[in-house]
Design a protein around this motif. Structure first.
Motif, mmCIF file in Angstrom:
data_model
loop_
_atom_site.group_PDB
_atom_site.id
_atom_site.type_symbol
_atom_site.label_atom_id
_atom_site.label_comp_id
_atom_site.label_asym_id
_atom_site.label_seq_id
_atom_site.Cartn_x
_atom_site.Cartn_y
_atom_site.Cartn_z
ATOM 1 N N VAL A 191 0.852 -1.187 0.000
ATOM 2 C CA VAL A 191 0.000 0.000 0.000
ATOM 3 C C VAL A 191 0.889 1.239 0.000
ATOM 4 O O VAL A 191 1.982 1.239 0.590
ATOM 5 C CB VAL A 191 -0.951 0.017 1.216
ATOM 6 C CG1 VAL A 191 -0.189 0.056 2.522
ATOM 7 C CG2 VAL A 191 -1.927 1.202 1.129
ATOM 8 N N SER A 192 0.438 2.272 -0.702
ATOM 9 C CA SER A 192 1.169 3.534 -0.753
ATOM 10 C C SER A 192 0.453 4.564 0.105
ATOM 11 O O SER A 192 -0.760 4.744 -0.020
ATOM 12 C CB SER A 192 1.275 4.035 -2.200
ATOM 13 O OG SER A 192 1.897 5.295 -2.246
ATOM 14 N N LEU A 193 1.192 5.214 0.984
ATOM 15 C CA LEU A 193 0.649 6.262 1.849
ATOM 16 C C LEU A 193 1.200 7.612 1.411
ATOM 17 O O LEU A 193 2.384 7.730 1.093
ATOM 18 C CB LEU A 193 1.025 6.012 3.315
ATOM 19 C CG LEU A 193 0.583 4.688 3.931
ATOM 20 C CD1 LEU A 193 1.071 4.606 5.376
ATOM 21 C CD2 LEU A 193 -0.922 4.533 3.867
ATOM 22 N N GLU A 194 0.349 8.616 1.406
ATOM 23 C CA GLU A 194 0.772 9.973 1.067
ATOM 24 C C GLU A 194 0.883 10.791 2.343
ATOM 25 O O GLU A 194 -0.088 10.947 3.073
ATOM 26 C CB GLU A 194 -0.233 10.640 0.122
ATOM 27 C CG GLU A 194 -0.327 9.976 -1.237
ATOM 28 C CD GLU A 194 -1.369 10.635 -2.120
ATOM 29 O OE1 GLU A 194 -2.067 11.548 -1.622
ATOM 30 O OE2 GLU A 194 -1.508 10.245 -3.283
ATOM 31 N N THR A 195 2.091 11.299 2.593
ATOM 32 C CA THR A 195 2.302 12.181 3.734
ATOM 33 C C THR A 195 2.327 13.618 3.233
ATOM 34 O O THR A 195 2.095 13.886 2.060
ATOM 35 C CB THR A 195 3.619 11.847 4.448
ATOM 36 O OG1 THR A 195 4.717 12.258 3.618
ATOM 37 C CG2 THR A 195 3.734 10.350 4.716
ATOM 38 N N ASP A 196 2.637 14.524 4.141
ATOM 39 C CA ASP A 196 2.696 15.936 3.761
ATOM 40 C C ASP A 196 3.816 16.212 2.777
ATOM 41 O O ASP A 196 3.817 17.242 2.111
ATOM 42 C CB ASP A 196 2.905 16.813 5.000
ATOM 43 C CG ASP A 196 1.672 16.817 5.886
ATOM 44 O OD1 ASP A 196 0.613 16.362 5.418
ATOM 45 O OD2 ASP A 196 1.774 17.264 7.036
ATOM 46 N N LYS A 197 4.795 15.309 2.686
ATOM 47 C CA LYS A 197 5.965 15.597 1.857
ATOM 48 C C LYS A 197 6.205 14.569 0.755
ATOM 49 O O LYS A 197 6.567 14.937 -0.364
ATOM 50 C CB LYS A 197 7.217 15.690 2.744
ATOM 51 C CG LYS A 197 7.174 16.852 3.733
ATOM 52 C CD LYS A 197 8.465 16.930 4.528
ATOM 53 C CE LYS A 197 8.445 18.119 5.494
ATOM 54 N NZ LYS A 197 9.691 18.227 6.284
ATOM 55 N N VAL A 198 6.058 13.298 1.059
ATOM 56 C CA VAL A 198 6.380 12.270 0.074
ATOM 57 C C VAL A 198 5.373 11.130 0.154
ATOM 58 O O VAL A 198 4.574 11.035 1.091
ATOM 59 C CB VAL A 198 7.801 11.689 0.309
ATOM 60 C CG1 VAL A 198 8.865 12.734 0.064
ATOM 61 C CG2 VAL A 198 7.931 11.130 1.721
ATOM 62 N N ALA A 199 5.416 10.262 -0.841
ATOM 63 C CA ALA A 199 4.641 9.026 -0.819
ATOM 64 C C ALA A 199 5.512 7.921 -0.229
ATOM 65 O O ALA A 199 6.699 7.824 -0.548
ATOM 66 C CB ALA A 199 4.189 8.651 -2.220
ATOM 67 N N VAL A 200 4.941 7.113 0.628
ATOM 68 C CA VAL A 200 5.682 6.056 1.316
ATOM 69 C C VAL A 200 5.002 4.723 1.038
ATOM 70 O O VAL A 200 3.795 4.578 1.254
ATOM 71 C CB VAL A 200 5.724 6.309 2.842
ATOM 72 C CG1 VAL A 200 6.457 5.185 3.551
ATOM 73 C CG2 VAL A 200 6.369 7.648 3.145
#
Length: 415
Positions: A37-46
């Protein structure tokens, strides 16, 4: 036994993220450490890796949900993949019908199967799902014939260029706020967390800092002649192309050392001066503008700077930038010239106090020794926080950069 998939630690001061895209569907086999799964943070995708091998269970969090660090995302069930990599059906006590609604039909059709899934990188898998491409129909140009992201994008462009089937025209109408005339459709797309953060930070910079911009123009003749003369031997020796950014980074170091306020920050009621230069390089990524940091630029060679920028550019395109890559930075360089921009007023990257904007190079008539001649010229801009940097300091810093670019010998003798 079921294994929990939880939101990992995302970095300092980052407590939540948005579920961007599930890379595995319920019922599919997953391998240890495989991105699921890909998570989107305030700065990058993890990308979140699988904590164990098994079979993908039901989703607890759906795409678009906001999740906190440590929150449960999904379960991985016991199971062994069948021959060829296909996953066995889930047990009856774990129905997957509700979760199937969270995956768009387009993604279902394009999800890589079997051995294909094992060789696709996270960036390629994401592109395959996003564009609805069957990887088995695309010829890979990467190492050992593997698919690259560029292969998938090329296939997607070819697919869009092909005549659409009549049935496809009637399917999935684009939602609109009000009825529109034929051929005047509207599409509403939720802003990503990264784009929302960019919007908030830029607006905050305008509201908090006393922004001002000073301009100058630069004769690029000397730098362009140096590049033309040494580019081949430079690339042969260092394995990277000699670009403009290393010249401007080195020129910025001279300016920041001479005018420390341009390399400083306001933190509360204090001014923090740095004896090092970490330059944030604005890079355009698929999800928005990102600014990875090239550290200790004052100690790096031209080749080191070019390699760092090239690596960050590739990571931004592939979606593999990390939080550590983005942290810090004392000064920013943004090159709008690569998109053809003639002039702009860049906005500072808080809490930094200044940003250098580069623009396109074009032949213009200028006066040299009383004669009108044609020279390759570039407008450069320095936006700065007037609370900390006086106009004299900003103009002097930009003039220092201009002089170093027009006479690169200054970069060698620290003048």
């Amino acid at each position: 036994m079921s294994i929990e998939v939880k939101v990992p630690t995302l970095g300092e001061s980052v407590s939540e993220a948005t579920v961007g895209q599930w890379l595995k569907k319920p019922g599919e086999a997953v391998a240890l450490d495989e991105p699921i799964v890909s998570l989107e943070t305030d700065k990058v995708a993890v990308d979140v890796p699988a904590p164990a091998s098994g079979v993908m269970g039901n989703y607890v969090a759906q795409e678009g949900d906001t999740v906190s660090v440590g929150a449960l995302l999904a379960m991985i069930e016991d199971g062994v993949a069948a021959a060829g990599g296909a996953a066995p059906a889930l047990r009856t006590e774990a129905p997957v019908a509700p979760a199937s609604d969270t995956i768009a039909p387009k993604a279902d059709a394009a999800a890589p199967k079997g051995d294909d899934a094992a060789v696709l990188s996270p960036a390629v898998r994401r592109a395959v799902l996003e564009h609805g491409i069957d990887p088995s129909t695309v010829k890979g140009t990467g190492k050992d014939g593997r698919l690259t992201k560029e292969d998938v994008l090329a296939a997607a462009q070819a697919k869009q260029a092909a005549p659409a089937a009549p049935a496809a025209t009637a399917a999935a109408p684009i939602p609109a706020a009000a009825p529109t005339a034929p051929g005047r459709n509207e599409e509403r797309v939720k802003m990503t967390r990264l784009r929302q953060t960019i919007a908030k930070r830029l607006k905050s910079a305008q509201e908090t800092a006393a922004l001002l911009t000073t301009f100058n123009d630069v004769d690029m003749t000397a730098v362009m002649e140096a590049r033309a003369k040494y580019k081949d031997v430079f690339e042969k020796k260092h394995g990277v192309k000699l670009g403009l950014m290393s010249f401007f980074a080195k020129a910025s170091v001279l300016a920041l050392k001479d005018i420390p306020a341009v390399n400083a920050q306001i933190q509360g009621e204090e001014i923090v001066y740095f004896d090092y230069v970490d330059i944030s390089v604005a890079v355009s990524a698929p999800n928005g503008l990102v600014v990875p940091v090239v550290r200790d630029v004052d100690k790096l060679s031209f080749a080191d700077i070019e390699k760092a920028i090239a690596n960050y550019g590739k990571a931004a395109r592939d979606g593999t930038l990390t939080m550590a890559d983005m942290a810090g930075g004392t000064f920013t360089i943004s090159n709008g010239g690569v998109f053809g921009g003639l002039m702009s007023t860049p906005i500072i990257n808080p809490p930094q106090s200044a940003v250098l904007g580069l623009h396109r190079i074009e032949d213009r008539p200028v006066v040299r020794n009383g004669e009108i001649v044609i020279r390759p010229m570039m407008y450069i801009a320095l936006s700065y926080d007037h609370r900390l940097i006086d106009g004299r300091e900003a103009v002097t810093a930009l003039k220092t950069i201009k002089e170093a670019i027009e006479d690169p010998t200054r970069l060698l003798i620290d003048l």
